[in-house]
Write a protein that holds these residues in place. Structure first.
Motif, PDB file in Angstrom:
ATOM      1  N   PRO A  51       8.479 -28.808   5.178  1.00 48.58           N
ATOM      2  CA  PRO A  51       9.694 -29.454   4.644  1.00 48.58           C
ATOM      3  C   PRO A  51       9.842 -30.907   5.086  1.00 48.58           C
ATOM      4  O   PRO A  51      10.182 -31.770   4.262  1.00 48.58           O
ATOM      5  N   LEU A  52       9.578 -31.195   6.360  1.00 52.09           N
ATOM      6  CA  LEU A  52       9.708 -32.577   6.832  1.00 52.09           C
ATOM      7  C   LEU A  52       8.695 -33.495   6.157  1.00 52.09           C
ATOM      8  O   LEU A  52       9.036 -34.611   5.742  1.00 52.09           O
ATOM      9  N   CYS A  53       7.452 -33.018   6.034  1.00 57.08           N
ATOM     10  CA  CYS A  53       6.417 -33.835   5.382  1.00 57.08           C
ATOM     11  C   CYS A  53       6.735 -34.033   3.904  1.00 57.08           C
ATOM     12  O   CYS A  53       6.550 -35.128   3.356  1.00 57.08           O
ATOM     13  N   LEU A  54       7.204 -32.980   3.245  1.00 57.46           N
ATOM     14  CA  LEU A  54       7.541 -33.079   1.829  1.00 57.46           C
ATOM     15  C   LEU A  54       8.710 -34.036   1.612  1.00 57.46           C
ATOM     16  O   LEU A  54       8.679 -34.886   0.694  1.00 57.46           O
ATOM     17  N   LEU A  55       9.738 -33.926   2.449  1.00 52.41           N
ATOM     18  CA  LEU A  55      10.892 -34.811   2.310  1.00 52.41           C
ATOM     19  C   LEU A  55      10.517 -36.262   2.603  1.00 52.41           C
ATOM     20  O   LEU A  55      11.039 -37.183   1.961  1.00 52.41           O
ATOM     21  N   ARG A  56       9.620 -36.470   3.542  1.00 53.99           N
ATOM     22  CA  ARG A  56       9.162 -37.842   3.824  1.00 53.99           C
ATOM     23  C   ARG A  56       8.416 -38.415   2.622  1.00 53.99           C
ATOM     24  O   ARG A  56       8.571 -39.593   2.268  1.00 53.99           O
TER      25      ARG A  56
END
Length: 662
Positions: A462-467
């Motif tokens: 989720p963090l990588c996708l949101l970034r």
């Protein structure tokens, strides 16, 4: 026709879920051999009738009964009644039931320190175990077959180690340091009992000693024992060990279930270890796909349970009994419908049987034994010999569907026991509960890996996708997404903002990735023997122990610390951005500051407590060199300081996208 993106996502999710459910259903399916029309299908009936046919009447021949006790956990620190009541078991229970064999399936001693966190072999506990068996002279009454459990292997570097007290203080340890076999002759039958020792070599301290392993050498040894039993023309094989098959890894392509199932005369595998999962699964039984029953026994430690089992004219039956409960009653014909083994037992022997058969025991002479079929009248059973009682019956009256049998036993002192069980003569089947099937038919190592991997994905993806989405929004290649449900939209905003702050994003993601490949701790995994613990295994000296419970340990760490840490930081960074957008709300009272710092303080205290427990288990060096536990405390403190002290410029990128409070 256009298809919405949400529809595509939903279809993909349903497909993945369907595949997962299908795989689980196939894994725990037990109806792999017998069709419902077996008795009416001549070819199927011929295949099903391959096990030996017996004329079941009033004969005392073709009968053996034996006991199992597991997870005794003799301790010099906890519950001294475990020892005194074990004496009662050896004197009274064994003395009255007179079993041919007693199987003591591991965790004979507790091997834990007074605080219950440290673990080591304690000589006094083994001396108590041996003294009980010697004082009660139980080996003169029966054949006592004990085998090691994981607690009996805590902190044991090798079988030759001085603290491997099993070799000197158990009944079988001197002759049989690991797996072994006994074949006994009862009446006209030969019965083989094979003990499987899957303890780790070497045996680390807790908690990384939960899962057993069979190496290539031990598997060859077990094959040799089973082949030897066939050469001796044993009629039945009973397997037993401490670890359930779901908790035994194999260093070859051959799993323990396939080893047991390979031999047609294998009836059952008896084990312990799970302690009924703290009472959540009191009856942990299943029929494995290869045809044998696997039965986990509740522990003696807290529940004082033991098992009475019998093989009567080719039919295996059992009942789990609470210590000091009398009379003890076991119906051997007709056997319980749930525990039928079509590949191992000949149902036609039951269909053509002439008598109901019951084993009844008590500490006082049995006064009478009565039986009731369905809701018919009660009628008396005749005593044959020893504990065997029989009653004539007409099986043709019960040939269709599931029926019930009730047994009422009373002794001369007024004790009474009523036992109820279903039976079927047409192949009708009952289903095991879903939870025991999953626990005993799966592979706990794979479950632990799945849980560990799932939480890792939740932390990283989720963090990588949101970034990545943030970069697209900055480039005007997409609009910021919105959720109609306020809760999801708020957390989308919080995690999105967190992913844009480099000094928070990279430590969180890299720490999670590090746990996949880097060492978790370095220290004395065994006293005076250095080890390195990874997610995927542990190195101790020149030995390698494959990872299994390490994944469960890592899952707990990620789920209880790293995931809450990410959410706490996301909430706090969102508040920082909110205060930038509304600078008139900058002053905070002491009460507000208390609530602001309370979540992270509680999380750090909890993690410090976990680090303390780790210190109790593995000592100072392992605690200092422990990125998993100790270093994560400093990670949380540093990130919390960063989130409160970082300049507003760190949030400038997020401000552009989230300038209007969503």
């Amino acid at each position: 026709m256009k298809i919405a993106k949400s529809t595509v996502v939903l279809l993909v999710f349903v497909l993945i879920l369907s595949i997962l459910v299908a795989n689980v259903a196939d894994l725990i399916n037990v109806d792999t051999h017998v069709l419902d029309d077996t008795l009416s299908n001549k070819n199927a009936r011929t295949e099903w009738s391959q096990p030996k046919f017996y004329d079941i009447g009033t004969s005392f021949d073709h009968l053996i009964w034996f006991l199992q006790i597991s997870d005794i956990h003799i301790s010099i620190f906890q519950d001294p009644f475990r020892i005194t009541e074990l004496k009662e078991f050896c004197n009274v229970t064994v003395g009255n039931i007179k079993p041919s064999v007693v199987l003591a399936s591991g965790d004979l001693t507790d091997a834990r320190t007074k605080d219950e966190m440290g673990s080591k072999q304690i000589l006094e506990e083994w001396q108590y175990y041996k003294r009980v068996l010697d004082d009660t002279e139980v080996t003169k009454k029966t054949l006592w077959l004990d085998v090691r459990g994981n607690h009996d292997n805590f902190n044991v570097v090798s079988l030759e180690s001085k603290n491997n007290y099993y070799s000197n203080y158990s009944i079988q340890g001197k002759k049989h340091p690991r797996s072994y076999m006994y074949t006994i002759n009862i009446g006209s039958e030969l019965y083989t009992f094979i003990a499987i020792d899957a303890c780790l070599k070497p045996g680390p301290r807790r908690p990384f000693n939960f899962v057993g392993v069979l190496d290539e050498q031990e598997i060859k040894s077990i094959y040799g024992l089973a082949n030897k039993s066939q050469e001796s023309n044993a009629d039945f094989i009973v397997w037993f060990g401490h670890y359930p098959t779901s908790c035994i890894l194999s260093q070859t392509n051959t799993g323990v279930r396939n080893i047991i199932g390979r031999y047609k005369k294998s009836m059952v595998y008896l084990c312990g270890h799970y302690h009924t999962l703290g009472g959540a699964v009191p009856n942990m039984y299943t029929l494995q796909q290869v045809g044998f029953l696997e039965l986990e026994l509740a522990d003696w430690k807290d529940n004082r349970m033991y098992r009475l089992a019998a093989i009567d004219h080719g039919q295996f039956s059992f009942i789990d009994v609470k210590h000091e409960e009398w009379p003890v009653v076991l119906i051997t014909n007709p056997k319980h419908a749930l525990y039928m083994m079509p590949r191992k037992e000949n149902l036609m022997s039951v269909v053509k049987s002439t008598h109901i058969r019951i084993l009844a025991f008590s500490i006082a002479p049995i006064k009478n034994v009565e039986v009731q079929l369905d809701d018919d009248i009660w009628f008396k059973c005749e005593h044959v010999k020893g504990p065997l009682y029989t009653s004539k019956w007409n099986t043709t009256e019960y040939k269709n569907g599931i029926h019930t049998i009730r047994i009422r036993v009373a002794d001369i002192d007024g004790r009474e026991k009523i036992l109820f069980q279903p039976f079927a003569l047409d192949g009708s089947r009952l289903s095991f509960h879903i939870l025991p099937r999953i626990i005993l038919m799966s592979n706990v190592s794979n479950i632990f890996q799945f849980l560990f991997g799932t939480v890792l994905v939740l932390l990283i993806v989720p963090l990588c996708l949101l970034r990545f989405l943030h970069v697209l929004c900055e480039r005007k290649q997409m609009h910021r997404p919105r959720f109609r449900i306020k809760f999801f939209h708020l957390w989308l905003r919080k995690l999105w903002i967190l992913s844009t702050v480099d000094r928070l994003f990279f430590p969180l993601v890299l720490y999670a990735l590090y746990l996949i490949i880097g060492p978790w701790a370095i220290g004395e995994v065994i006293d005076n023997h250095m080890g390195i613990i990874f997610a995927w295994g542990t190195f101790v000296g020149n030995s390698y122990l494959p990872g299994a419970f390490t994944y469960a340990y890592g899952f707990f760490q990620l789920f209880s610390f790293h995931l809450p840490l990410m959410l706490i930081l996301a909430h706090r960074v969102d508040k920082r951005l909110h205060n930038i957008n509304k600078p008139d709300n900058m002053s905070l009272s002491k009460v507000c500051l208390f609530w602001q710092h309370l979540p992270i303080a509680l999380l750090i205290i909890m993690q410090a407590n976990m680090a303390y427990f780790f210190w109790l288990a593995y000592g100072t060096l392992a605690t200092v060199l422990c990125p998993l536990r100790t270093w994560s405390i400093f990670l949380a403190m540093i990130l919390w300081h960063q989130i409160n002290a970082m300049p507003e410029s760190c949030l400038r990128s997020a401000t552009v996208i989230w300038s209007s409070h969503g």
